[in-house]
Design a protein around this motif. Structure first.
Motif, PDB file in Angstrom:
ATOM      1  N   ARG A   9     -46.958 -14.185  44.359  1.00  0.00           N
ATOM      2  CA  ARG A   9     -48.367 -14.441  44.053  1.00  0.00           C
ATOM      3  C   ARG A   9     -49.042 -13.237  43.399  1.00  0.00           C
ATOM      4  NH1 ARG A   9     -51.986 -14.265  49.003  1.00  0.00           N
ATOM      5  NH2 ARG A   9     -51.813 -12.090  48.451  1.00  0.00           N
ATOM      6  N   ASP A  10     -48.781 -12.045  43.921  1.00  0.00           N
ATOM      7  CA  ASP A  10     -49.545 -10.866  43.516  1.00  0.00           C
ATOM      8  C   ASP A  10     -49.000 -10.127  42.295  1.00  0.00           C
ATOM      9  OD1 ASP A  10     -51.203 -11.464  45.618  1.00  0.00           O
ATOM     10  OD2 ASP A  10     -50.523  -9.798  46.887  1.00  0.00           O
ATOM     11  N   ASP A  11     -47.716 -10.288  41.975  1.00  0.00           N
ATOM     12  CA  ASP A  11     -47.189  -9.627  40.773  1.00  0.00           C
ATOM     13  C   ASP A  11     -47.508 -10.521  39.580  1.00  0.00           C
ATOM     14  OD1 ASP A  11     -45.654  -8.562  38.642  1.00  0.00           O
ATOM     15  OD2 ASP A  11     -44.325  -7.601  40.083  1.00  0.00           O
ATOM     16  N   ARG A  12     -48.696 -10.313  39.056  1.00  0.00           N
ATOM     17  CA  ARG A  12     -49.208 -11.207  38.016  1.00  0.00           C
ATOM     18  C   ARG A  12     -48.420 -11.138  36.715  1.00  0.00           C
ATOM     19  NH1 ARG A  12     -52.943  -9.427  41.256  1.00  0.00           N
ATOM     20  NH2 ARG A  12     -53.531  -7.583  40.071  1.00  0.00           N
ATOM     21  N   PHE A  13     -47.886  -9.966  36.372  1.00  0.00           N
ATOM     22  CA  PHE A  13     -47.120  -9.896  35.130  1.00  0.00           C
ATOM     23  C   PHE A  13     -45.810 -10.678  35.260  1.00  0.00           C
ATOM     24  CE2 PHE A  13     -44.104  -8.078  32.122  1.00  0.00           C
ATOM     25  CZ  PHE A  13     -44.782  -8.387  30.951  1.00  0.00           C
ATOM     26  N   ALA A  14     -45.087 -10.452  36.347  1.00  0.00           N
ATOM     27  CA  ALA A  14     -43.836 -11.190  36.561  1.00  0.00           C
ATOM     28  C   ALA A  14     -44.119 -12.683  36.592  1.00  0.00           C
ATOM     29  CB  ALA A  14     -43.161 -10.741  37.856  1.00  0.00           C
ATOM     30  N   ARG A  20     -39.510 -15.136  39.307  1.00  0.00           N
ATOM     31  CA  ARG A  20     -39.871 -15.396  40.696  1.00  0.00           C
ATOM     32  C   ARG A  20     -38.761 -14.917  41.632  1.00  0.00           C
ATOM     33  NH1 ARG A  20     -37.637 -19.424  38.382  1.00  0.00           N
ATOM     34  NH2 ARG A  20     -36.293 -20.926  39.390  1.00  0.00           N
ATOM     35  N   ILE A  21     -39.184 -14.494  42.802  1.00  0.00           N
ATOM     36  CA  ILE A  21     -38.237 -14.109  43.846  1.00  0.00           C
ATOM     37  C   ILE A  21     -37.787 -15.393  44.534  1.00  0.00           C
ATOM     38  CG2 ILE A  21     -37.878 -12.755  45.954  1.00  0.00           C
ATOM     39  CD1 ILE A  21     -40.453 -11.174  45.061  1.00  0.00           C
ATOM     40  N   THR A  22     -36.488 -15.576  44.676  1.00  0.00           N
ATOM     41  CA  THR A  22     -35.965 -16.782  45.309  1.00  0.00           C
ATOM     42  C   THR A  22     -35.300 -16.504  46.650  1.00  0.00           C
ATOM     43  OG1 THR A  22     -33.908 -16.601  44.057  1.00  0.00           O
ATOM     44  CG2 THR A  22     -35.660 -17.993  43.122  1.00  0.00           C
ATOM     45  N   GLU A  23     -34.957 -15.239  46.900  1.00  0.00           N
ATOM     46  CA  GLU A  23     -34.335 -14.884  48.175  1.00  0.00           C
ATOM     47  C   GLU A  23     -34.669 -13.436  48.495  1.00  0.00           C
ATOM     48  OE1 GLU A  23     -29.900 -14.685  50.260  1.00  0.00           O
ATOM     49  OE2 GLU A  23     -30.112 -15.603  48.292  1.00  0.00           O
ATOM     50  N   GLY A  48     -35.513  -7.451  25.883  1.00  0.00           N
ATOM     51  CA  GLY A  48     -35.070  -6.577  26.963  1.00  0.00           C
ATOM     52  C   GLY A  48     -36.118  -6.365  28.039  1.00  0.00           C
ATOM     53  N   GLY A  49     -37.391  -6.367  27.655  1.00  0.00           N
ATOM     54  CA  GLY A  49     -38.463  -6.179  28.624  1.00  0.00           C
ATOM     55  C   GLY A  49     -38.542  -7.305  29.632  1.00  0.00           C
ATOM     56  N   VAL A  50     -38.143  -8.497  29.230  1.00  0.00           N
ATOM     57  CA  VAL A  50     -38.111  -9.639  30.145  1.00  0.00           C
ATOM     58  C   VAL A  50     -37.026  -9.414  31.203  1.00  0.00           C
ATOM     59  CG1 VAL A  50     -37.614 -12.114  30.318  1.00  0.00           C
ATOM     60  CG2 VAL A  50     -39.036 -11.249  28.438  1.00  0.00           C
ATOM     61  N   SER A  55     -35.519  -7.656  36.761  1.00  0.00           N
ATOM     62  CA  SER A  55     -34.845  -6.666  37.617  1.00  0.00           C
ATOM     63  C   SER A  55     -35.845  -5.915  38.479  1.00  0.00           C
ATOM     64  CB  SER A  55     -34.095  -5.644  36.752  1.00  0.00           C
ATOM     65  OG  SER A  55     -33.136  -6.255  35.959  1.00  0.00           O
ATOM     66  N   ASP A  56     -36.950  -5.512  37.874  1.00  0.00           N
ATOM     67  CA  ASP A  56     -37.969  -4.728  38.574  1.00  0.00           C
ATOM     68  C   ASP A  56     -38.611  -5.518  39.701  1.00  0.00           C
ATOM     69  OD1 ASP A  56     -39.531  -2.240  38.738  1.00  0.00           O
ATOM     70  OD2 ASP A  56     -41.208  -3.482  38.053  1.00  0.00           O
ATOM     71  N   LEU A  57     -38.762  -6.819  39.533  1.00  0.00           N
ATOM     72  CA  LEU A  57     -39.313  -7.658  40.591  1.00  0.00           C
ATOM     73  C   LEU A  57     -38.384  -7.668  41.810  1.00  0.00           C
ATOM     74  CD1 LEU A  57     -41.556  -9.598  41.530  1.00  0.00           C
ATOM     75  CD2 LEU A  57     -40.289 -11.448  40.390  1.00  0.00           C
TER      76      LEU A  57
END
Length: 137
Positions: A9-14, A20-23, A48-50, A55-57
């Motif tokens: 919810r809070d990582d607006r850029f991702a 999305r985090i799935t696990e 590459g930024g995508v 990865s960063d998420l």
């Protein structure tokens, strides 16, 4: 609220790019994204930024799972294979070293065929500020 939902919810850029985090469990996180037209660069492959953001998420999920705000201070990404339109990318982050101030992680990004797309290492700085959540998932 659990940490997985909080970060999604809070990582607006991702969120804006569809990552999305799935696990999420202790020392491990998995994130996913399907490559769309908006993710393509001038060469017709995934920007590459995508891949870095995906990865960063996962990195953020793992390093913040200890309940203290952790911020990335150093990341190295190596791109090994191009990601194509329509592919689902999966980033898996593993906490390699849970240091009280400088946690270190390894992240691997692959596509639906199991091909390794990129690898990333991440070093974070763990602050004293609490990240409130009830459970990881």
């Amino acid at each position: 609220m659990n940490l997985l939902d909080k970060l999604n919810r809070d990582d607006r850029f991702a969120q804006s790019i569809g990552a999305r985090i799935t696990e999420l469990r202790e020392g491990y996180a998995r994130t996913e994204l399907t490559v769309e037209e908006r993710h393509l660069n001038g060469g017709g492959v995934c920007q590459g930024g995508v891949i870095y953001t995906l990865s960063d998420l996962a990195f953020a999920a793992v390093t913040n799972s200890h309940g203290l705000l952790s911020l990335g201070i150093s990341n190295t990404t190596t791109f090994l294979h191009s990601a194509q339109l329509g592919e689902t990318l999966v980033a898996e982050c593993t906490e390699t070293f849970d240091h009280h101030k400088l946690p270190y992680c390894d992240i691997r990004v692959s596509n639906g065929q199991g091909e390794l797309i990129a690898v990333m290492t991440g070093l974070a700085y763990r602050t004293k500020q609490e990240v409130p959540f009830d459970t990881l998932m």
